[in-house]
Motif scaffolding. Structure first.
Motif, PDB file in Angstrom:
ATOM      1  N   ARG A  31       0.824  -1.209   0.000  1.00  0.00           N
ATOM      2  CA  ARG A  31       0.000   0.000   0.000  1.00  0.00           C
ATOM      3  C   ARG A  31       0.858   1.259   0.000  1.00  0.00           C
ATOM      4  O   ARG A  31       0.351   2.360  -0.232  1.00  0.00           O
ATOM      5  N   TYR A  32       2.147   1.114   0.264  1.00  0.00           N
ATOM      6  CA  TYR A  32       3.044   2.264   0.245  1.00  0.00           C
ATOM      7  C   TYR A  32       3.629   2.449  -1.155  1.00  0.00           C
ATOM      8  O   TYR A  32       4.084   1.493  -1.783  1.00  0.00           O
ATOM      9  N   VAL A  33       3.629   3.686  -1.614  1.00  0.00           N
ATOM     10  CA  VAL A  33       4.149   3.992  -2.946  1.00  0.00           C
ATOM     11  C   VAL A  33       5.614   3.592  -3.064  1.00  0.00           C
ATOM     12  O   VAL A  33       6.056   3.069  -4.093  1.00  0.00           O
ATOM     13  N   GLU A  34       6.395   3.836  -2.005  1.00  0.00           N
ATOM     14  CA  GLU A  34       7.820   3.526  -2.055  1.00  0.00           C
ATOM     15  C   GLU A  34       8.068   2.036  -2.287  1.00  0.00           C
ATOM     16  O   GLU A  34       8.997   1.656  -3.005  1.00  0.00           O
ATOM     17  N   VAL A  35       7.247   1.196  -1.678  1.00  0.00           N
ATOM     18  CA  VAL A  35       7.403  -0.250  -1.857  1.00  0.00           C
ATOM     19  C   VAL A  35       7.072  -0.640  -3.290  1.00  0.00           C
ATOM     20  O   VAL A  35       7.806  -1.392  -3.938  1.00  0.00           O
ATOM     21  N   ARG A  36       5.972  -0.107  -3.815  1.00  0.00           N
ATOM     22  CA  ARG A  36       5.582  -0.436  -5.185  1.00  0.00           C
ATOM     23  C   ARG A  36       6.617   0.058  -6.190  1.00  0.00           C
ATOM     24  O   ARG A  36       6.939  -0.633  -7.164  1.00  0.00           O
TER      25      ARG A  36
ATOM     26  N   LEU B 115       9.628  -2.278  -6.140  1.00  0.00           N
ATOM     27  CA  LEU B 115       9.314  -3.543  -6.805  1.00  0.00           C
ATOM     28  C   LEU B 115       9.307  -3.380  -8.322  1.00  0.00           C
ATOM     29  O   LEU B 115       9.786  -4.254  -9.054  1.00  0.00           O
ATOM     30  N   ASP B 116       8.775  -2.250  -8.795  1.00  0.00           N
ATOM     31  CA  ASP B 116       8.760  -1.996 -10.241  1.00  0.00           C
ATOM     32  C   ASP B 116      10.185  -1.857 -10.783  1.00  0.00           C
ATOM     33  O   ASP B 116      10.515  -2.388 -11.849  1.00  0.00           O
ATOM     34  N   ILE B 117      11.027  -1.128 -10.049  1.00  0.00           N
ATOM     35  CA  ILE B 117      12.416  -0.943 -10.486  1.00  0.00           C
ATOM     36  C   ILE B 117      13.145  -2.282 -10.525  1.00  0.00           C
ATOM     37  O   ILE B 117      13.879  -2.587 -11.473  1.00  0.00           O
ATOM     38  N   CYS B 118      12.941  -3.094  -9.490  1.00  0.00           N
ATOM     39  CA  CYS B 118      13.601  -4.404  -9.444  1.00  0.00           C
ATOM     40  C   CYS B 118      13.135  -5.300 -10.592  1.00  0.00           C
ATOM     41  O   CYS B 118      13.925  -6.064 -11.154  1.00  0.00           O
ATOM     42  N   ALA B 119      11.854  -5.193 -10.943  1.00  0.00           N
ATOM     43  CA  ALA B 119      11.338  -6.002 -12.050  1.00  0.00           C
ATOM     44  C   ALA B 119      11.971  -5.579 -13.372  1.00  0.00           C
ATOM     45  O   ALA B 119      12.368  -6.414 -14.184  1.00  0.00           O
ATOM     46  N   VAL B 120      12.081  -4.264 -13.582  1.00  0.00           N
ATOM     47  CA  VAL B 120      12.666  -3.754 -14.828  1.00  0.00           C
ATOM     48  C   VAL B 120      14.145  -4.104 -14.925  1.00  0.00           C
ATOM     49  O   VAL B 120      14.646  -4.506 -15.976  1.00  0.00           O
ATOM     50  N   LYS B 121      14.860  -3.956 -13.816  1.00  0.00           N
ATOM     51  CA  LYS B 121      16.303  -4.197 -13.812  1.00  0.00           C
ATOM     52  C   LYS B 121      16.659  -5.656 -13.534  1.00  0.00           C
ATOM     53  O   LYS B 121      17.833  -6.009 -13.455  1.00  0.00           O
ATOM     54  N   ASN B 122      15.633  -6.497 -13.353  1.00  0.00           N
ATOM     55  CA  ASN B 122      15.855  -7.922 -13.095  1.00  0.00           C
ATOM     56  C   ASN B 122      16.721  -8.129 -11.850  1.00  0.00           C
ATOM     57  O   ASN B 122      17.701  -8.873 -11.854  1.00  0.00           O
TER      58      ASN B 122
ATOM     59  N   ALA C 188       9.906   2.741   9.257  1.00  0.00           N
ATOM     60  CA  ALA C 188      11.025   1.850   8.950  1.00  0.00           C
ATOM     61  C   ALA C 188      10.904   1.295   7.531  1.00  0.00           C
ATOM     62  O   ALA C 188      11.885   1.251   6.774  1.00  0.00           O
ATOM     63  N   VAL C 189       9.696   0.890   7.152  1.00  0.00           N
ATOM     64  CA  VAL C 189       9.475   0.320   5.822  1.00  0.00           C
ATOM     65  C   VAL C 189       9.687   1.368   4.736  1.00  0.00           C
ATOM     66  O   VAL C 189      10.394   1.141   3.746  1.00  0.00           O
TER      67      VAL C 189
END
Length: 304
Positions: A100-105, A108-115, A152-153
């Motif tokens: 639900r936090y924008v920073e987490v999403r 996750l999007d960056i990690c998906a793009v950069k594998n 913290a998250v």
């Protein structure tokens, strides 16, 4: 189960898996913050895990590694099932997750793009301080501690974004919404739908594990599932249909890479699920072009 456990022919996790398979019970293991227990040693970095059977949570196992915590959780669960411990399993209610936090999403999007492999661990010490630790493949762990779990998250994920993208980290934990929310409705996760899909994904995993040797079922299984949802098509209504599934938790370091491509660099659950999705979409394209049943439809354009 009791005989195998007492004879120590198999570890507790294997015994519990076999028991649930025979009884056709849904079993999953839940990584969680370590619960402080008075009178017992508490050290930073311990891993907490509990067994969940049919949405009922059993005592938490704590150990120095995730694998050992899973075995300890299995041992405690077996003791309850055998009637050796006076513990009442707790019914689990669906809760909103950290997505639900924008920073987490965003991370996750960056990690998906950069594998990039991603894993988040939460711990809470006896003083009530929460520590969020983010593990990214080929990066040092990123940690932030605070008396407020949300802070913290958010700050830990903001720092991870700064490292990966070179952007400034979030300075205030009050930034919980997307700054572009005025032009586009913010994404609000449906915790109930997420819980139902999680249950279906683990049920699919358990069905697969039943066809494999017990020692395979005893391994840690990080999973990722991709659902196709379309309310106008009966097959994809409700929670949708799982069209891609992946399991894994490994990413190779640079020293293990080979120039001929024989080594799989990233076999994390999300990556294997994306590979499965590509195969599914390719199959559907072929079915569409050959007149078979497909999620795609042919589109004929007028050359003029």
């Amino acid at each position: 189960m009791i005989d195998d456990y007492m004879s120590k022919k198999k570890n507790a996790a294997m015994c519990l898996h076999e028991y649930c398979q025979k009884k056709k019970l849904t079993l999953k293991f839940q990584d969680e913050e370590v619960q402080f227990r008075p009178g017992q040693p508490q050290t930073f970095g311990n891993f907490g895990c509990s067994a969940v059977i049919e949405d009922k949570q059993y005592p938490q196992g704590v150990a120095s590694t995730k694998k050992k915590a899973k075995i300890e959780a299995s041992r405690l669960c077996i003791r309850v099932l055998a009637g050796w411990d006076d513990f009442v399993p707790v019914e689990i209610a669906p809760e909103a997750d950290d997505n639900r936090y924008v920073e987490v999403r965003d991370l996750l999007d960056i990690c998906a793009v950069k594998n990039i492999g991603y894993e988040k661990m939460m711990n809470k010490d006896h003083n009530g301080v929460h520590t969020c630790t983010i593990h990214l493949s080929k990066h040092d762990p990123i940690k932030h501690s605070s008396a407020d779990r949300e802070e913290a998250v958010i700050i830990a994920h903001s720092e991870a974004i700064r490292i990966l993208e070179g952007r400034a980290s979030t300075q205030s934990a009050d930034v919980l919404v997307d700054p572009t929310a005025g032009t586009e409705p913010p994404r609000v996760p449906d915790s109930r739908l997420a819980s139902l899909r999680e249950r279906e994904a683990y049920a699919a995993l358990n069905r697969t594990l039943q066809t494999l040797p017990p020692e395979v079922a005893a391994f840690d299984h990080n999973i990722a599932a991709i659902f196709l949802s379309n309310e106008s098509v009966q097959e994809f209504q409700g929670t949708g249909k799982i069209v891609a599934f992946g399991t894994g938790n490994a990413s190779l370091g640079a020293e293990y890479l080979t120039p001929d491509g024989r080594c799989v660099v990233d076999s994390s659950a999300a990556t294997t699920a994306r590979r499965a999705l590509k195969r599914y979409l390719g199959h559907e394209v072929v079915a569409c072009l050959t007149g078979g049943k497909s999620i795609f439809e042919k589109s004929f354009r007028n050359p003029g």
